[in-house]
Design an enzyme around this catalytic site. Sequence first.
Site: not given
Length: 202
Positions: A74, A79, A122-123, A164-165, A168
């Site tokens: 995701g 991000q 997380c990226l 989660h996304e 962000h």
Amino acid sequence: MAGASFASLAHRAARREASVTVEKQVDGPAPLTIHHLGDQVLRQPAQRVPRVDHNIRQLCRDMLRSMYSAQGIGLAATQVGVHQQVLVIDLDRETPSTPPLVLINPEITAYGASVDSQEEGCLSIPGVYLNVVRPTVVEVKFVDELGRKQRRKADGLLGRCIQHEMDHLNGILFVDRVQDMEALQQELHHHGFIPSAVHAVA
Ligand code: NI
């Protein structure tokens, strides 16, 4: 050209333009840079997308390529430093034909009563994996890459990933929600992140 009318060619071209599907096996560098914990870019809230057009679909393709390249499931536009309410998710990276999920202007309309604790990564915080408590089921409404209104119920990994996304897009990172402070400090330290970059949410 034989057999294809101009109208059907135009229709096919329009369909190709509307598709955000990209190769899942990405060779070469990602088109977009993913910002890391500590970068203030990640703390800025995203704006609603006024209109889903070819620029938004190009952003989705670039986000998907960047996500696949980083082996993620995701990615939120925040991000990659774009403050627009756009998310891409693909829980089935191994299957080339499964289309990714694009959520534009997502809103959670209902939460299930139960919560559970699962490990997240997380990226934007590479290497850090920690448990986070979240509702197990959510109902979300959003607009897809063709500008169509959608509504779906999501549980399991998808429900967690959407939450989660969406965090962000509000400038929140999963480490802000971690309750085990000792594990949090250890993991951050181990992967070279500073604890003051975490903004705990109540
Ligand atoms: Ni993340």
